[in-house]
Design a protein around this motif. Structure first.
Motif, PDB file in Angstrom:
ATOM      1  N   LEU A   1       0.817  -1.206   0.000  1.00  0.00           N
ATOM      2  CA  LEU A   1       0.000   0.000   0.000  1.00  0.00           C
ATOM      3  C   LEU A   1       0.854   1.261   0.000  1.00  0.00           C
ATOM      4  N   GLY A   2       2.041   1.196   0.565  1.00  0.00           N
ATOM      5  CA  GLY A   2       2.917   2.361   0.610  1.00  0.00           C
ATOM      6  C   GLY A   2       3.852   2.470  -0.570  1.00  0.00           C
ATOM      7  N   GLY A   3       3.635   1.663  -1.600  1.00  0.00           N
ATOM      8  CA  GLY A   3       4.508   1.680  -2.771  1.00  0.00           C
ATOM      9  C   GLY A   3       4.688   3.049  -3.402  1.00  0.00           C
ATOM     10  N   PRO A   4       3.626   3.810  -3.658  1.00  0.00           N
ATOM     11  CA  PRO A   4       3.807   5.141  -4.268  1.00  0.00           C
ATOM     12  C   PRO A   4       4.667   6.076  -3.424  1.00  0.00           C
ATOM     13  N   ALA A   5       4.439   6.096  -2.112  1.00  0.00           N
ATOM     14  CA  ALA A   5       5.235   6.971  -1.255  1.00  0.00           C
ATOM     15  C   ALA A   5       6.686   6.511  -1.197  1.00  0.00           C
ATOM     16  N   ILE A   6       6.906   5.212  -1.158  1.00  0.00           N
ATOM     17  CA  ILE A   6       8.266   4.692  -1.126  1.00  0.00           C
ATOM     18  C   ILE A   6       8.996   5.008  -2.432  1.00  0.00           C
ATOM     19  N   ALA A   7       8.284   4.879  -3.559  1.00  0.00           N
ATOM     20  CA  ALA A   7       8.897   5.227  -4.845  1.00  0.00           C
ATOM     21  C   ALA A   7       9.250   6.706  -4.907  1.00  0.00           C
ATOM     22  N   SER A   8       8.359   7.562  -4.400  1.00  0.00           N
ATOM     23  CA  SER A   8       8.649   9.000  -4.386  1.00  0.00           C
ATOM     24  C   SER A   8       9.876   9.297  -3.545  1.00  0.00           C
ATOM     25  N   LEU A   9       9.961   8.665  -2.370  1.00  0.00           N
ATOM     26  CA  LEU A   9      11.126   8.860  -1.518  1.00  0.00           C
ATOM     27  C   LEU A   9      12.400   8.401  -2.210  1.00  0.00           C
ATOM     28  N   GLY A  10      12.336   7.237  -2.876  1.00  0.00           N
ATOM     29  CA  GLY A  10      13.511   6.730  -3.566  1.00  0.00           C
ATOM     30  C   GLY A  10      13.992   7.675  -4.660  1.00  0.00           C
ATOM     31  N   ILE A  11      13.058   8.267  -5.397  1.00  0.00           N
ATOM     32  CA  ILE A  11      13.434   9.211  -6.454  1.00  0.00           C
ATOM     33  C   ILE A  11      14.093  10.444  -5.853  1.00  0.00           C
ATOM     34  N   PHE A  12      13.467  11.001  -4.807  1.00  0.00           N
ATOM     35  CA  PHE A  12      14.042  12.178  -4.160  1.00  0.00           C
ATOM     36  C   PHE A  12      15.458  11.900  -3.665  1.00  0.00           C
ATOM     37  N   GLN A  13      15.632  10.794  -2.956  1.00  0.00           N
ATOM     38  CA  GLN A  13      16.935  10.483  -2.376  1.00  0.00           C
ATOM     39  C   GLN A  13      17.976  10.245  -3.466  1.00  0.00           C
ATOM     40  N   PHE A  14      17.589   9.539  -4.503  1.00  0.00           N
ATOM     41  CA  PHE A  14      18.522   9.273  -5.597  1.00  0.00           C
ATOM     42  C   PHE A  14      18.990  10.568  -6.242  1.00  0.00           C
ATOM     43  N   LEU A  15      18.063  11.476  -6.512  1.00  0.00           N
ATOM     44  CA  LEU A  15      18.427  12.743  -7.145  1.00  0.00           C
ATOM     45  C   LEU A  15      19.314  13.578  -6.234  1.00  0.00           C
ATOM     46  N   TRP A  16      18.979  13.621  -4.934  1.00  0.00           N
ATOM     47  CA  TRP A  16      19.780  14.410  -3.998  1.00  0.00           C
ATOM     48  C   TRP A  16      21.219  13.910  -3.934  1.00  0.00           C
TER      49      TRP A  16
END
Length: 307
Positions: A223-238
């Protein structure tokens, strides 16, 4: 556990944990969809996208021109003189061991720092959202307070600490620094998202005999897949685009791509035939990651907005 997993799959297929429950939310989404369906709005969005991509396109075309041509005219001359396009710059880039090694170093830093933040942040977010332990609210306030701590404040103390324990100018030290400063935002984001999961769903899973680990992996994580994906993108870019932390803590013999390009500018100011393709390769990797997971990113942002 079969019935609960079926409910989880149904909710995921429905577009979110609580998507579509609020009539007001549906009407607002309908009005937004109707307003963005016009031709003028679509043209405007296309123009905005082209304007946003223009620096990337300009850098790509510059990387396909010789240094003399870059010095004499702008990158837009390629449209009138397509014969100027050459891949010699990328051949020189591939033969530049320092720049290519810096790309590998960047990946060695970015991937572990992203995975650690996502995994630890998910576990901590679930604990703060659904597990009772002494001082839970107080510790969560500490995490929220850490969000306002700027990176610059910790540079000197952490440098002294890493020097004492032998982590200064090492890849592991850079990974630990990015992980530590990425965790407060990760815990805050995922805790708030996980807290919106219906309590009834978790109680039903517990009645089916699910323990905390099974509950986390089979119910909360899907259920938390979308939020986890968003976090992963943010962290990767940072982490990928970071230069300050890498400039201070990374090994000067094998720096990340941002530091390597900065050193090329300092040492060889006219070495544009290496800088242009190197900068484009450094930029295109985050773009690929973002466009590959943009659907999950948008789902996570919209889910947070609805909640």
């Amino acid at each position: 556990m079969t019935s609960v997993e079926g409910v989880v799959a149904g909710r995921r297929g429905g577009g979110g944990v609580r998507a579509g429950r609020s009539p007001a939310g549906r009407s607002l989404a309908g009005r937004l969809a109707a307003r963005t369906g016009g031709g003028a709005v679509r043209v405007f969005l296309v123009l905005v996208a082209l304007f946003w991509l223009m620096p990337s396109v300009g850098l790509l075309l510059s990387s396909l021109r010789s240094p003399q041509q870059i010095a004499e005219s702008g990158w837009w001359e390629v449209f009138t003189k397509p014969a100027e396009i050459t891949f010699d710059n990328y051949s020189q880039l591939l033969s530049n061991g320092k720049v290519m090694g810096s790309l590998l170093t960047t990946a060695e830093i970015t991937v572990p720092a992203t995975v650690l933040v996502v995994v630890i942040g998910s576990l901590a977010g679930y604990a703060f959202a659904w597990m009772d332990f002494p001082g839970r609210d107080g510790w969560f306030m500490v995490v929220v307070g850490l969000l306002v701590v700027p990176v610059q404040v910790a540079l000197i103390p952490v440098a002294k600490l890493f020097g004492a324990v032998g982590l200064f100018e090492t890849t592991a030290g850079v990974i630990l620094f990015h992980t530590a400063f990425g965790l407060p935002f990760a815990v805050f984001l995922l805790r708030n998202f996980f807290a919106e999961i219906p309590r009834e769903l978790l109680e039903a899973a517990r009645l089916d005999g699910a323990g905390e680990l099974r509950l986390f992996t089979r119910v909360v994580m899907p259920l938390g897949g979308p939020a986890i994906a968003s976090l992963g993108i943010f962290q990767f870019l940072w982490v990928w685009n970071d230069m300050l932390v890498a400039l201070i803590f990374a090994d000067s013999g094998s720096p990340p791509i941002t530091v390597a390009l900065q050193q090329e500018v300092r040492q060889f100011g006219n070495n544009i035939d290496v800088l242009a393709p190197g900068a484009f390769v450094s930029m295109v990797v985050p773009l690929i990651v973002f466009f590959a997971f943009q659907r999950q990113f948008v789902s996570g942002v919209m889910a947070g907005a609805v909640k």
